[in-house]
Scaffold this active site. Structure first.
Site, mmCIF file in Angstrom:
data_model
loop_
_atom_site.group_PDB
_atom_site.id
_atom_site.type_symbol
_atom_site.label_atom_id
_atom_site.label_comp_id
_atom_site.label_asym_id
_atom_site.label_seq_id
_atom_site.Cartn_x
_atom_site.Cartn_y
_atom_site.Cartn_z
ATOM 1 N N LYS A 1 -12.703 -11.150 8.242
ATOM 2 C CA LYS A 1 -13.650 -10.103 8.643
ATOM 3 C C LYS A 1 -15.061 -10.548 8.275
ATOM 4 C CE LYS A 1 -10.542 -6.174 8.083
ATOM 5 N NZ LYS A 1 -10.131 -5.237 7.019
ATOM 6 N N GLY B 1 -6.347 -6.023 1.602
ATOM 7 C CA GLY B 1 -4.986 -5.867 2.085
ATOM 8 C C GLY B 1 -4.296 -7.207 2.271
ATOM 9 N N ARG C 1 0.820 -1.217 0.000
ATOM 10 C CA ARG C 1 0.000 0.000 0.000
ATOM 11 C C ARG C 1 0.854 1.267 0.000
ATOM 12 N NH1 ARG C 1 -4.968 -1.905 3.959
ATOM 13 N NH2 ARG C 1 -6.419 -2.395 2.272
ATOM 14 N N GLY D 1 -12.631 -4.005 1.526
ATOM 15 C CA GLY D 1 -13.973 -3.518 1.838
ATOM 16 C C GLY D 1 -14.462 -2.519 0.810
#
Ligand code: ADP
Ligand code: MG
Length: 397
Positions: free
Chosen positions: A199, A352, A34, A376
């Site tokens: 998640k 990620g 990132r 997300g």
């Protein structure tokens, strides 16, 4: 959305919202993807003589300073990648930030401390967010939104600051949106989505919408166990979202009604504990012993998933198939990644950890059509939701 090239930035203070949320072990960055993805916009601005103030978040410190989530190691790495000094402020909108901003010369870059050390950043209270946004905006003349991984968040630095300053989208955000638009507008069929990761509660929400758009949905990783349990199977100590079983049963019905193929694991690696060297065995997904937990999809599932990906026209993949950080439980993730690499489809990896997994497993990044920095954010885009950070960039006063 305006492009940063539309602004003359020489001598101007430009606040760049970047996504620098990288995985850390202590203060060691285990994947800098990132940060690297944020470099082009920052470099462009600095190269044109801007005074660049970068802001970003790391992890979930929940509105309080916490050295565990400091961006200091990120400032160092960013400097190495830019081959330039990056001035680091030890607070977000305090004396240190003010001094660092005041000290910037044309072409120089600064990074402020973790935005989420301030309660105003994530506050649900509009006034609290606005107050914090005002302080950030006061540092700059222009705003550039380039933190794609955060554009689905209605946070001060993402949503409110662009309302206070002339603004543009950074090159990363523009590139990401370009790819995702292609997936939503004219995805070549069959359109297959692979979901995994940990998640679970966040991601279960997206499934309802995805069912209206895709031809096949493959579920692995920590997500899968809530589905298996919803079908009445024992999942032992595996990751489970007990409160969402009802919702998941609804998805199973909905998929059947719509003729969407919802594919679940048929076997898993069931481990005695959550550990690198945990003892494990391959068991049927319908027969996980009560004292074990599923840490990866099994060999038959890997083959099943590869088969379901073989004729795809479009694939979007978010979420590792297992605990890829542990060598013994990385095989499922590797198998799915290799199926994508070998496919003729337009393939997008988002998330990620998913992107980090590709690199950690030593797979070629150019084997995919696109690796997105946002999990997300890209999922919500694919669902057809409006993303606060993109809306804010589209509106110009
Ligand atoms: P992404 O960042 O790509 O969106 P997530 O953050 O949702 O993905 O999930 C990544 C994490 O999921 C990884 O750290 C991985 O170890 C974990 N994970 C995958 N499968 C399992 C599983 N079966 N049990 C526990 N954790 C899992
Ligand atoms: Mg993650």
């Amino acid at each position: 959305m305006k492009d940063i090239t539309e602004f003359d930035v020489t001598g101007r203070r430009v606040l760049v919202r970047a996504d620098l949320n990288v995985p850390l072990e202590g203060d060691v960055i285990t994947d800098d993807g990132r940060i690297r993805a944020s470099v082009p916009t920052i470099k462009d601005l600095a190269g044109r003589g801007a005074r660049v103030i970068v802001v970003a978040h790391l992890g979930r410190p929940k509105g309080k300073p916490n050295p565990e989530f400091s961006l200091a190691p990120v400032a160092k790495r960013l400097g190495e990648l830019l081959e330039a000094e990056v001035a680091f402020a030890t607070d977000v909108v305090g004396d240190s930030a003010q001094a660092v901003v005041d000290g910037l010369q044309d072409g120089q870059v600064a990074l402020l401390e973790n935005l989420r050390f301030e309660p105003g950043e994530e506050s649900k209270d509009d006034a609290a967010r606005a107050a914090f946004a005002g302080k950030l905006a006061a540092f700059a003349d222009l705003y550039v939104g380039d933190g794609f991984g955060a554009v689905h968040r209605k946070h001060a630095s993402v949503y409110d600051v662009p309302g206070l300053l002339p603004h543009a989208a950074g090159t990363l955000v523009l590139a990401e949106v370009d790819v995702l638009r292609k997936l939503t507008d004219d995805a070549e069929r069959p359109y297959v989505v692979v979901l995994g990761g940990a998640k679970v509660s966040d991601k279960l929400g997206v499934i309802g919408n995805l069912l209206t758009r895709v031809d096949r949905l493959l579920i692995g990783g920590g997500m899968a166990y809530t589905f298996l349990k919803a079908q009445g199977y024992e999942v032992g100590g595996s990751l489970l979202q007990e409160d969402q079983l009802e919702q998941v049963r609804g998805f199973l019905d909905e998929a059947a009604k719509r003729g969407v193929e919802l594919v679940l694991p048929v076997d898993v690696l069931a481990a005695v504990e959550f550990a690198e060297d945990a003892e494990y065995e391959v068991v049927d997904a319908t027969a996980i012993p009560a004292d074990r937990q599923g840490l990866d999809i099994g060999p038959r599932t890997r083959e099943l998933f590869a088969g379901k990906l073989a004729d795809a026209g479009t694939v979007f993949w978010n979420g590792p198939m297992g605990v890829f950080e542990f060598e013994a439980f990385s095989g499922g993730t590797r198998a799915v990644a290799e199926a994508l690499i070998g496919s003729e489809a337009f393939t997008v990896v988002g998330g990620g950890d998913s992107a980090a997994a590709v690199r950690k497993l030593g797979l070629p990044e150019d084997g995919f059509s696109h690796i997105s920095t946002g999990g997300g954010a890209s999922l919500e885009y694919l669902e057809g939701k409006t993303l606060p950070g993109l809306v804010a960039l589209e509106e110009q006063k």
